[in-house]
Design a protein around this motif. Sequence first.
Motif, PDB file in Angstrom:
ATOM      1  N   ALA A  69       0.838  -1.207   0.000  1.00  0.00           N
ATOM      2  CA  ALA A  69       0.000   0.000   0.000  1.00  0.00           C
ATOM      3  C   ALA A  69       0.871   1.254   0.000  1.00  0.00           C
ATOM      4  CB  ALA A  69      -0.926  -0.004   1.208  1.00  0.00           C
ATOM      5  N   GLY A 105       0.943   4.126  -2.850  1.00  0.00           N
ATOM      6  CA  GLY A 105       0.704   5.518  -2.462  1.00  0.00           C
ATOM      7  C   GLY A 105       1.866   6.411  -2.839  1.00  0.00           C
ATOM      8  N   GLY A 129       1.689   9.441  -5.493  1.00  0.00           N
ATOM      9  CA  GLY A 129       2.076  10.787  -5.049  1.00  0.00           C
ATOM     10  C   GLY A 129       3.163  11.382  -5.939  1.00  0.00           C
TER      11      GLY A 129
END
Length: 134
Positions: free
Chosen positions: A101, A105, A109
Amino acid sequence: MAYIHSVPGRMRVKCNSFKRDEGRCLALRQELAAIDGVADVSVNARAHSLIVVYDPAVVGADRLLRLLRDRGVACQPTPTVGQSPARRGRPVSVAVVSGAAAAFGGAFGRAVFGAVLKSSLERGVASLVSAAIR
């Protein structure tokens, strides 16, 4: 039938009988909250579950499970994401799932940041060229 999802310090107990008997769920909540080391017990009526936040150095998950079993909640751990039947109850490392995860992420980003930076630089260069021409 109930199931348990547990990581050290947090346990979720879901039982369909909680839906039929909210009083039982609330009584379990009060009893669990009275145990030393239990920081919080919340009831999620929509999900028919209890979430127990505890300090694993003070109280173990086995003690909490024992209390639930003594109160008639048939608890069985659920397989975690990616767990094969051959593992027989040994949970997949939370670090593996969390790491995946976090990697997703981080990549997302970086992509958003890169797009915003590129757009800003293009506008900045266009502004400089426009100012130089005038």
